[in-house]
Enzyme design. Sequence first.
Site, PDB file in Angstrom:
ATOM      1  N   HIS A  11     -10.992   4.003   9.259  1.00 38.43           N
ATOM      2  CA  HIS A  11     -10.150   2.835   8.970  1.00 38.43           C
ATOM      3  C   HIS A  11      -8.678   3.112   9.309  1.00 38.43           C
ATOM      4  O   HIS A  11      -7.968   2.253   9.822  1.00 38.43           O
ATOM      5  CB  HIS A  11     -10.308   2.447   7.494  1.00 38.43           C
ATOM      6  CG  HIS A  11      -9.833   1.075   7.198  1.00 38.43           C
ATOM      7  ND1 HIS A  11      -8.886   0.799   6.242  1.00 38.43           N
ATOM      8  CD2 HIS A  11     -10.180  -0.124   7.730  1.00 38.43           C
ATOM      9  CE1 HIS A  11      -8.659  -0.494   6.214  1.00 38.43           C
ATOM     10  NE2 HIS A  11      -9.438  -1.091   7.091  1.00 38.43           N
TER      11      HIS A  11
ATOM     12  N   THR B  46     -12.472   7.772   6.307  1.00 40.47           N
ATOM     13  CA  THR B  46     -13.141   7.056   7.405  1.00 40.47           C
ATOM     14  C   THR B  46     -12.183   6.772   8.561  1.00 40.47           C
ATOM     15  O   THR B  46     -11.013   7.132   8.525  1.00 40.47           O
ATOM     16  CB  THR B  46     -13.680   5.703   6.897  1.00 40.47           C
ATOM     17  OG1 THR B  46     -12.564   4.828   6.681  1.00 40.47           O
ATOM     18  CG2 THR B  46     -14.474   5.881   5.603  1.00 40.47           C
TER      19      THR B  46
ATOM     20  N   ARG C  16       8.772  12.470   4.684  1.00 34.65           N
ATOM     21  CA  ARG C  16       9.423  11.581   5.660  1.00 34.65           C
ATOM     22  C   ARG C  16       9.991  10.303   5.023  1.00 34.65           C
ATOM     23  O   ARG C  16      10.438   9.400   5.728  1.00 34.65           O
ATOM     24  CB  ARG C  16       8.425  11.236   6.765  1.00 34.65           C
ATOM     25  CG  ARG C  16       8.113  12.417   7.665  1.00 34.65           C
ATOM     26  CD  ARG C  16       6.797  12.276   8.387  1.00 34.65           C
ATOM     27  NE  ARG C  16       6.578  13.381   9.336  1.00 34.65           N
ATOM     28  CZ  ARG C  16       6.180  14.600   8.986  1.00 34.65           C
ATOM     29  NH1 ARG C  16       5.957  14.899   7.694  1.00 34.65           N
ATOM     30  NH2 ARG C  16       6.029  15.560   9.902  1.00 34.65           N
TER      31      ARG C  16
ATOM     32  N   SER D 178       3.157   2.500   5.046  1.00 29.82           N
ATOM     33  CA  SER D 178       2.708   3.895   4.945  1.00 29.82           C
ATOM     34  C   SER D 178       1.194   3.905   5.033  1.00 29.82           C
ATOM     35  O   SER D 178       0.519   3.380   4.126  1.00 29.82           O
ATOM     36  CB  SER D 178       3.150   4.506   3.604  1.00 29.82           C
ATOM     37  OG  SER D 178       2.476   5.740   3.373  1.00 29.82           O
ATOM     38  N   VAL D 179       0.683   4.456   6.123  1.00 30.27           N
ATOM     39  CA  VAL D 179      -0.772   4.548   6.306  1.00 30.27           C
ATOM     40  C   VAL D 179      -1.149   6.019   6.200  1.00 30.27           C
ATOM     41  O   VAL D 179      -0.561   6.864   6.886  1.00 30.27           O
ATOM     42  CB  VAL D 179      -1.199   3.975   7.662  1.00 30.27           C
ATOM     43  CG1 VAL D 179      -2.712   3.804   7.714  1.00 30.27           C
ATOM     44  CG2 VAL D 179      -0.512   2.629   7.923  1.00 30.27           C
ATOM     45  N   ILE D 180      -2.097   6.310   5.314  1.00 30.30           N
ATOM     46  CA  ILE D 180      -2.478   7.709   5.075  1.00 30.30           C
ATOM     47  C   ILE D 180      -3.967   7.871   5.338  1.00 30.30           C
ATOM     48  O   ILE D 180      -4.784   7.070   4.867  1.00 30.30           O
ATOM     49  CB  ILE D 180      -2.120   8.144   3.643  1.00 30.30           C
ATOM     50  CG1 ILE D 180      -0.599   8.062   3.446  1.00 30.30           C
ATOM     51  CG2 ILE D 180      -2.629   9.565   3.360  1.00 30.30           C
ATOM     52  CD1 ILE D 180      -0.114   8.376   2.045  1.00 30.30           C
TER      53      ILE D 180
ATOM     54  N   SER E 242      -0.181  -2.584   5.611  1.00 34.91           N
ATOM     55  CA  SER E 242       0.463  -2.489   6.930  1.00 34.91           C
ATOM     56  C   SER E 242      -0.150  -3.433   7.943  1.00 34.91           C
ATOM     57  O   SER E 242       0.541  -3.924   8.839  1.00 34.91           O
ATOM     58  CB  SER E 242       0.376  -1.051   7.431  1.00 34.91           C
ATOM     59  OG  SER E 242       1.175  -0.205   6.618  1.00 34.91           O
ATOM     60  N   PHE E 243      -1.452  -3.690   7.795  1.00 34.94           N
ATOM     61  CA  PHE E 243      -2.114  -4.597   8.729  1.00 34.94           C
ATOM     62  C   PHE E 243      -1.466  -5.974   8.695  1.00 34.94           C
ATOM     63  O   PHE E 243      -1.457  -6.700   9.693  1.00 34.94           O
ATOM     64  CB  PHE E 243      -3.610  -4.709   8.412  1.00 34.94           C
ATOM     65  CG  PHE E 243      -4.394  -5.492   9.419  1.00 34.94           C
ATOM     66  CD1 PHE E 243      -4.626  -6.845   9.223  1.00 34.94           C
ATOM     67  CD2 PHE E 243      -4.878  -4.877  10.576  1.00 34.94           C
ATOM     68  CE1 PHE E 243      -5.348  -7.582  10.159  1.00 34.94           C
ATOM     69  CE2 PHE E 243      -5.591  -5.606  11.505  1.00 34.94           C
ATOM     70  CZ  PHE E 243      -5.836  -6.965  11.305  1.00 34.94           C
TER      71      PHE E 243
ATOM     72  N   TRP F 201       0.846  -1.200   0.000  1.00 33.79           N
ATOM     73  CA  TRP F 201       0.000   0.000   0.000  1.00 33.79           C
ATOM     74  C   TRP F 201       0.878   1.246   0.000  1.00 33.79           C
ATOM     75  O   TRP F 201       1.901   1.319   0.694  1.00 33.79           O
ATOM     76  CB  TRP F 201      -0.897   0.020   1.245  1.00 33.79           C
ATOM     77  CG  TRP F 201      -2.327  -0.318   1.007  1.00 33.79           C
ATOM     78  CD1 TRP F 201      -2.874  -1.568   0.889  1.00 33.79           C
ATOM     79  CD2 TRP F 201      -3.409   0.596   0.866  1.00 33.79           C
ATOM     80  NE1 TRP F 201      -4.230  -1.481   0.703  1.00 33.79           N
ATOM     81  CE2 TRP F 201      -4.589  -0.155   0.675  1.00 33.79           C
ATOM     82  CE3 TRP F 201      -3.497   1.994   0.893  1.00 33.79           C
ATOM     83  CZ2 TRP F 201      -5.834   0.431   0.510  1.00 33.79           C
ATOM     84  CZ3 TRP F 201      -4.752   2.573   0.736  1.00 33.79           C
ATOM     85  CH2 TRP F 201      -5.898   1.800   0.530  1.00 33.79           C
TER      86      TRP F 201
HETATM   87  N1  LIG Z   1      -5.451   2.301   3.761  1.00 39.80           N
HETATM   88  C1  LIG Z   1      -4.219   1.695   3.961  1.00 39.80           C
HETATM   89  C2  LIG Z   1      -4.078   0.338   4.168  1.00 39.80           C
HETATM   90  N2  LIG Z   1      -5.186  -0.482   4.162  1.00 39.80           N
HETATM   91  C3  LIG Z   1      -5.081  -1.922   3.944  1.00 39.80           C
HETATM   92  C4  LIG Z   1      -4.759  -2.699   5.223  1.00 39.80           C
HETATM   93  O1  LIG Z   1      -3.426  -2.479   5.650  1.00 39.80           O
HETATM   94  C5  LIG Z   1      -4.932  -4.198   4.971  1.00 39.80           C
HETATM   95  O2  LIG Z   1      -4.047  -4.613   3.948  1.00 39.80           O
HETATM   96  C6  LIG Z   1      -6.365  -4.547   4.551  1.00 39.80           C
HETATM   97  O3  LIG Z   1      -7.255  -4.043   5.514  1.00 39.80           O
HETATM   98  C7  LIG Z   1      -6.552  -6.066   4.407  1.00 39.80           C
HETATM   99  O4  LIG Z   1      -6.240  -6.701   5.618  1.00 39.80           O
HETATM  100  N3  LIG Z   1      -2.879  -0.206   4.383  1.00 39.80           N
HETATM  101  C8  LIG Z   1      -1.742   0.583   4.397  1.00 39.80           C
HETATM  102  O5  LIG Z   1      -0.622   0.076   4.588  1.00 39.80           O
HETATM  103  N4  LIG Z   1      -1.862   1.930   4.200  1.00 39.80           N
HETATM  104  C9  LIG Z   1      -3.067   2.524   3.989  1.00 39.80           C
HETATM  105  O6  LIG Z   1      -3.125   3.777   3.827  1.00 39.80           O
HETATM  106  C1  LIG Z   2      -5.802   3.915   6.136  1.00 38.06           C
HETATM  107  C2  LIG Z   2      -6.912   3.491   5.266  1.00 38.06           C
HETATM  108  O1  LIG Z   2      -7.376   2.362   5.277  1.00 38.06           O
HETATM  109  C3  LIG Z   2      -7.550   4.558   4.447  1.00 38.06           C
HETATM  110  O2  LIG Z   2      -6.559   5.138   3.618  1.00 38.06           O
HETATM  111  C4  LIG Z   2      -8.682   4.016   3.587  1.00 38.06           C
HETATM  112  O3  LIG Z   2      -9.330   5.147   3.053  1.00 38.06           O
HETATM  113  P1  LIG Z   2     -10.863   5.420   3.462  1.00 38.06           P
HETATM  114  O4  LIG Z   2     -10.866   5.703   4.959  1.00 38.06           O
HETATM  115  O5  LIG Z   2     -11.266   6.650   2.647  1.00 38.06           O
HETATM  116  O6  LIG Z   2     -11.661   4.200   3.102  1.00 38.06           O
END
Ligand SMILES: Nc1c(NC[C@H](O)[C@H](O)[C@H](O)CO)[nH]c(=O)[nH]c1=O
Ligand SMILES: CC(=O)[C@@H](O)COP(=O)(O)O
Length: 160
Positions: free
Chosen positions: A97, A95, A136, A89-91, A65-66, A31
């Site tokens: 999430h 929502t 970063r 990298s989580v952005i 990342s999960f 991701w």
């Molecule tokens: N939104 C982002 C995700 N979402 C996916 C989860 O990490 C995972 O792969 C999914 O929920 C299936 O288990 N992951 C990131 O690394 N960064 C994001 O911004």
């Molecule tokens: C971190 C996430 O899972 C996020 O980027 C997913 O985007 P959304 O919250 O608009 O579904």
Amino acid sequence: MATANKNLSVYDKTTIPNAKNFRFGIVVSEWNSKITEGLYQGAVDALLDCGVPEGNILRWDVPGSFELPFGCKKMIATQQVDAVVAIGSVIQGETKHFDFVCSATAQGIMELNVQSDIPVIFCVLTDNTMQQAVDRSGGKHGNKGTEAAIAAIKMAALGR
Ligand SMILES: Nc1c(NC[C@H](O)[C@H](O)[C@H](O)CO)[nH]c(=O)[nH]c1=O
Ligand SMILES: CC(=O)[C@@H](O)COP(=O)(O)O
């Protein structure tokens, strides 16, 4: 100290243990791959700069990342590594999430450090915007991957 006041890529080689005999694993989330590839390159460049042979760096990829905690756990269980760097990298999206992914990933990696004898370094950016992530992962604030690689060397050497 916030990242804005510290360049993530600056390190003092005189304070870093000899790493030429260590093996490092790097688990990379797919991701936001523009960001995670930058973090990965920063980590590899730092390991090589500190004397780690290229053949002593093992890379695995996971979807997001999960999945980093599972990927790191499986690497530790099946490979001979002295430390693992977990790169993600989580952005923030629209929502909540983001909150769940960040906290689950951080908790999972922390639990690995508690349960296993192999250090797992938290190289997961959790940013509000893509620009913060760019800044970063080789941008104006340096590279979190560099910082993570140096931490991995120091933790691999701990107690030796
Ligand atoms: N939104 C982002 C995700 N979402 C996916 C989860 O990490 C995972 O792969 C999914 O929920 C299936 O288990 N992951 C990131 O690394 N960064 C994001 O911004
Ligand atoms: C971190 C996430 O899972 C996020 O980027 C997913 O985007 P959304 O919250 O608009 O579904």
